[in-house]
Design an enzyme around this catalytic site. Sequence first.
Site, PDB file in Angstrom:
ATOM      1  N   ASP A 102       0.852  -1.189   0.000  1.00 13.63           N
ATOM      2  CA  ASP A 102       0.000   0.000   0.000  1.00 13.63           C
ATOM      3  C   ASP A 102       0.890   1.243   0.000  1.00 13.63           C
ATOM      4  OD1 ASP A 102      -3.226   0.516   0.993  1.00 13.63           O
ATOM      5  OD2 ASP A 102      -1.821   2.201   1.090  1.00 13.63           O
ATOM      6  N   ILE A 103       0.488   2.244  -0.773  1.00 12.87           N
ATOM      7  CA  ILE A 103       1.281   3.473  -0.899  1.00 12.87           C
ATOM      8  C   ILE A 103       1.229   4.314   0.381  1.00 12.87           C
ATOM      9  CG2 ILE A 103      -0.497   5.035  -1.836  1.00 12.87           C
ATOM     10  CD1 ILE A 103       1.559   5.780  -4.035  1.00 12.87           C
ATOM     11  N   ASN A 126     -12.923  -3.273   2.588  1.00 12.92           N
ATOM     12  CA  ASN A 126     -13.862  -2.183   2.782  1.00 12.92           C
ATOM     13  C   ASN A 126     -14.928  -2.206   1.685  1.00 12.92           C
ATOM     14  OD1 ASN A 126     -12.536  -1.043   5.067  1.00 12.92           O
ATOM     15  ND2 ASN A 126     -10.987  -0.182   3.702  1.00 12.92           N
ATOM     16  N   GLY A 156     -14.981   3.876   4.169  1.00 13.35           N
ATOM     17  CA  GLY A 156     -13.866   4.616   3.587  1.00 13.35           C
ATOM     18  C   GLY A 156     -13.340   4.016   2.296  1.00 13.35           C
ATOM     19  N   SER A 172     -12.184   3.660  -1.216  1.00  9.86           N
ATOM     20  CA  SER A 172     -11.724   4.776  -2.039  1.00  9.86           C
ATOM     21  C   SER A 172     -11.263   4.356  -3.428  1.00  9.86           C
ATOM     22  CB  SER A 172     -10.600   5.535  -1.325  1.00  9.86           C
ATOM     23  OG  SER A 172      -9.497   4.688  -1.110  1.00  9.86           O
ATOM     24  N   HIS A 196     -10.395  -5.175  -3.356  1.00  6.05           N
ATOM     25  CA  HIS A 196      -9.061  -5.488  -2.848  1.00  6.05           C
ATOM     26  C   HIS A 196      -9.145  -5.893  -1.390  1.00  6.05           C
ATOM     27  CE1 HIS A 196      -9.834  -1.141  -2.569  1.00  6.05           C
ATOM     28  NE2 HIS A 196      -9.217  -1.196  -1.388  1.00  6.05           N
ATOM     29  N   LEU A 197      -8.175  -6.706  -1.015  1.00  4.44           N
ATOM     30  CA  LEU A 197      -8.083  -7.205   0.355  1.00  4.44           C
ATOM     31  C   LEU A 197      -6.841  -6.597   0.991  1.00  4.44           C
ATOM     32  CD1 LEU A 197      -9.186  -9.296   2.443  1.00  4.44           C
ATOM     33  CD2 LEU A 197      -7.735 -11.006   1.326  1.00  4.44           C
ATOM     34  N   HIS A 198      -7.026  -5.936   2.139  1.00  4.28           N
ATOM     35  CA  HIS A 198      -5.885  -5.380   2.873  1.00  4.28           C
ATOM     36  C   HIS A 198      -5.316  -6.458   3.795  1.00  4.28           C
ATOM     37  CE1 HIS A 198      -6.886  -0.951   2.253  1.00  4.28           C
ATOM     38  NE2 HIS A 198      -8.059  -1.491   2.001  1.00  4.28           N
TER      39      HIS A 198
HETATM   40  P1  AMP Z   1      -9.765   1.356   0.371  1.00  6.23           P
HETATM   41  O1  AMP Z   1      -9.888   2.547   1.284  1.00  6.23           O
HETATM   42  O2  AMP Z   1     -10.166   0.067   1.001  1.00  6.23           O
HETATM   43  O3  AMP Z   1     -10.433   1.606  -0.961  1.00  6.23           O
HETATM   44  O4  AMP Z   1      -8.212   1.196   0.109  1.00  6.23           O
HETATM   45  C1  AMP Z   1      -7.540   1.754  -0.965  1.00  6.23           C
HETATM   46  C2  AMP Z   1      -6.073   1.682  -0.627  1.00  6.23           C
HETATM   47  O5  AMP Z   1      -5.315   1.869  -1.804  1.00  6.23           O
HETATM   48  C3  AMP Z   1      -5.621   2.729   0.382  1.00  6.23           C
HETATM   49  O6  AMP Z   1      -5.078   2.086   1.530  1.00  6.23           O
HETATM   50  C4  AMP Z   1      -4.569   3.531  -0.398  1.00  6.23           C
HETATM   51  O7  AMP Z   1      -3.495   3.944   0.404  1.00  6.23           O
HETATM   52  C5  AMP Z   1      -4.142   2.549  -1.458  1.00  6.23           C
HETATM   53  N1  AMP Z   1      -3.597   3.125  -2.670  1.00  6.23           N
HETATM   54  C6  AMP Z   1      -4.102   4.163  -3.369  1.00  6.23           C
HETATM   55  N2  AMP Z   1      -3.350   4.407  -4.461  1.00  6.23           N
HETATM   56  C7  AMP Z   1      -2.343   3.482  -4.450  1.00  6.23           C
HETATM   57  C8  AMP Z   1      -1.230   3.211  -5.294  1.00  6.23           C
HETATM   58  N3  AMP Z   1      -0.990   3.930  -6.408  1.00  6.23           N
HETATM   59  N4  AMP Z   1      -0.394   2.191  -4.957  1.00  6.23           N
HETATM   60  C9  AMP Z   1      -0.619   1.468  -3.846  1.00  6.23           C
HETATM   61  N5  AMP Z   1      -1.657   1.667  -3.009  1.00  6.23           N
HETATM   62  C10 AMP Z   1      -2.507   2.666  -3.293  1.00  6.23           C
END
Ligand code: AMP
Length: 113
Positions: free
Chosen positions: A29-30, A86, A92, A94, A99-101
């Site tokens: 994650d960035i 999420n 939240g 976004s 995707h799975l964290h």
């Molecule tokens: P969510 O809030 O569950 O939609 O998680 C989206 C995740 O994607 C967040 O934790 C962001 O930090 C991550 N994210 C957004 N852009 C990038 C990117 N270019 N590379 C890696 N992770 C990203």
Amino acid sequence: MPCLFCEIVAGRRPARMVFDDDQLVAFHDINPQAPTHVLLVPRKHITSLLDLAPEDDALAGSLVRKARDIARDMGLDERGFRLVMNCGDDAGYSVYHIHLHLLGGRRLEWPPG
Ligand code: AMP
Ligand code: ZN
């Protein structure tokens, strides 16, 4: 605008890759929320949990099991880790590509904020 995670899956945007195969990719994650914060993303564009179909069952299972494997490879199996998906504004969500964290490497609070 193209889907950010479709762009990463296709290799058109950079990411710190951890794993990839024909079904899914995993990258750091960035904006990490824990010492280990990896995202597991299916190559197939699925907009959110609300769009999961019965034919995605095997894919969803692969995501979870691969996250477990990565957690183990990163040494998180002893202390523990958390998997999060999420969905929607209240959570939240976004990036609208499912995707799975995978989070670990510190004590994680419960309930989450
Ligand atoms: P969510 O809030 O569950 O939609 O998680 C989206 C995740 O994607 C967040 O934790 C962001 O930090 C991550 N994210 C957004 N852009 C990038 C990117 N270019 N590379 C890696 N992770 C990203
Ligand atoms: Zn996508």
